[in-house]
Design an enzyme around this catalytic site. Structure first.
Site, mmCIF file in Angstrom:
data_model
loop_
_atom_site.group_PDB
_atom_site.id
_atom_site.type_symbol
_atom_site.label_atom_id
_atom_site.label_comp_id
_atom_site.label_asym_id
_atom_site.label_seq_id
_atom_site.Cartn_x
_atom_site.Cartn_y
_atom_site.Cartn_z
ATOM 1 N N TYR A 61 110.479 13.261 72.704
ATOM 2 C CA TYR A 61 111.562 14.184 72.314
ATOM 3 C C TYR A 61 110.938 15.556 72.132
ATOM 4 O O TYR A 61 110.220 15.807 71.160
ATOM 5 C CB TYR A 61 112.209 13.748 70.993
ATOM 6 C CG TYR A 61 113.050 12.500 71.077
ATOM 7 C CD1 TYR A 61 113.451 11.967 72.295
ATOM 8 C CD2 TYR A 61 113.473 11.852 69.922
ATOM 9 C CE1 TYR A 61 114.218 10.823 72.364
ATOM 10 C CE2 TYR A 61 114.250 10.707 69.980
ATOM 11 C CZ TYR A 61 114.608 10.201 71.206
ATOM 12 O OH TYR A 61 115.376 9.065 71.264
ATOM 13 N N PHE A 221 124.263 7.299 70.167
ATOM 14 C CA PHE A 221 125.495 7.881 70.723
ATOM 15 C C PHE A 221 126.746 7.435 69.951
ATOM 16 O O PHE A 221 127.843 7.398 70.512
ATOM 17 C CB PHE A 221 125.656 7.542 72.219
ATOM 18 C CG PHE A 221 124.573 8.081 73.108
ATOM 19 C CD1 PHE A 221 123.943 9.291 72.822
ATOM 20 C CD2 PHE A 221 124.187 7.405 74.263
ATOM 21 C CE1 PHE A 221 122.945 9.792 73.651
ATOM 22 C CE2 PHE A 221 123.195 7.897 75.099
ATOM 23 C CZ PHE A 221 122.572 9.091 74.794
ATOM 24 N N GLY A 225 129.204 9.360 71.898
ATOM 25 C CA GLY A 225 129.958 8.447 72.766
ATOM 26 C C GLY A 225 129.616 8.676 74.225
ATOM 27 O O GLY A 225 128.449 8.903 74.576
#
Ligand SMILES: NC(=O)c1ccc[n+]([C@@H]2O[C@H](COP(=O)([O-])OP(=O)(O)OC[C@H]3O[C@@H](n4cnc5c(N)ncnc54)[C@H](OP(=O)(O)O)[C@@H]3O)[C@@H](O)[C@H]2O)c1
Length: 303
Positions: A61, A221, A225
């Protein structure tokens, strides 16, 4: 509904590998989006102040240029290093979960680690960036490819590193139940981290299968989503907006609370680069959805 005295404790607790943690955690993937590292440091310190004791991360990341695809070099900011800067020496109750599999090779190319040597290099990178002698939790994050589906060799390599003392607990990410069963025959699996949300429901059965085995299910998520890496929009489903209005909360908080209502073994790791959103997310742990709310949110059925 905003924070007012609500801490991560409002979401309840779960014992992950023998360590009790709050079910409301924090995902660090969005930390490198803001070019000012001081903002990320503030977010992380505020999270811990609010009782967050489970942070999800990965050595890959980083920024600039996006969350996953940033270029290495002097300008790169790594989530793991921001965590270290903000929180080292780490509070003893803090559990940091990281993942291996995806990563960046020594020559700077994107890689999906498959060999024990590649996995070891990624584990060592996490140890170095987080400045720890042992990683609390390492998830094997797989990329599903026909013909390369077994996790056995990779998980066994991580289990060997666990036996060596480099890792305390192991988990899996982006997997099906058959992967979980394959891995548990090799070493204990404490958590499964998959994408799962009101509108990403393919793991309804896996949430329960994990619960039956005492394994935490950690959705990513939950807020974004289907927007996935692009993040959360404002384009919410009608039912989500109505439930939010009824409770005087935001649709994002409803989405987060919904995941926590899917089982005691479900742990939230919402990702944000904003203190305000962090506070809202922690507050969502106090949001209790009733049967009517859940029926409206999950017309196909709910547990
Ligand atoms: N294992 C895997 O393969 C995998 C894959 C992806 C992610 N993850 C982990 O899972 C964590 C969660 O995933 P995620 O961060 O992609 O998605 P997420 O938590 O579902 O949603 C993050 C998105 O929602 C926004 N947001 C967060 N809180 C909000 C709020 N209260 N109000 C409005 N918008 C809000 C964020 O923007 P702002 O920054 O503007 O708040 C961002 O766009 C990651 O941080 C990472 O640690 C794991």
């Amino acid at each position: 509904m905003i924070n007012e005295g609500i801490t991560a404790a409002a979401a309840g607790t779960w014992k992950l590998g023998g360590q009790t943690i709050h079910r409301m955690g924090f995902g660090s993937m969005r930390l490198t989006v803001n070019p000012d590292p001081a903002v990320a440091v503030r977010v992380l310190r505020r999270a811990v102040e609010l009782g967050v004791d489970h942070i999800d991360t990965a050595a890959f990341y980083r920024s600039p240029g996006g969350i996953l695809a940033g270029q290495a070099g002097e300008q790169a900011r790594y989530a793991t290093e921001l965590i270290r800067e903000a929180l080292w020496p780490y509070p003893k109750e803090l559990l940091i979960a990281t993942k291996v599999g995806p990563g960046v090779s020594p020559t700077g190319e994107w890689e999906a680690a498959v060999t024990p040597a590649q996995l070891r290099r990624q584990v060592e990178e996490n140890l170095r960036r987080l400045r720890v002698d042992r990683l609390d939790v390492v998830n094997l994050r797989i990329v599903k490819r026909p013909g390369h589906d077994s996790v056995a060799e990779r998980f066994a390599a991580l289990a060997a590193m666990r036996d060596e003392g480099l890792i305390r607990h192991l988990g899996l990410s982006n997997v099906r139940l058959d992967h979980v069963l394959e891995a548990t025959a090799i070493a204990p699996v404490v958590c499964v981290q998959n994408s799962y949300a009101i509108d990403i429901r393919r793991d309804d059965d896996l949430v329960q299968a994990c619960a039956d085995r005492g394994i935490a299910f950690v959705p990513f998520f939950a807020i974004a989503g289907p927007g996935r890496e692009d993040g959360a929009g404002e384009n919410h489903d009608e039912a989500v907006r109505k439930v939010a209005a009824d409770h005087g909360v935001t649709p994002h908080q409803v989405r987060l609370a919904w995941t926590l209502h899917q089982g005691r073994n479900v742990l939230a790791i919402p990702g944000t680069g904003s203190v305000e959103h962090l506070e809202e997310n922690v507050a969502a742990g106090a949001l209790r959805l009733g049967r009517d709310d859940l029926a409206r949110l999950s017309p196909r059925g709910f547990r």
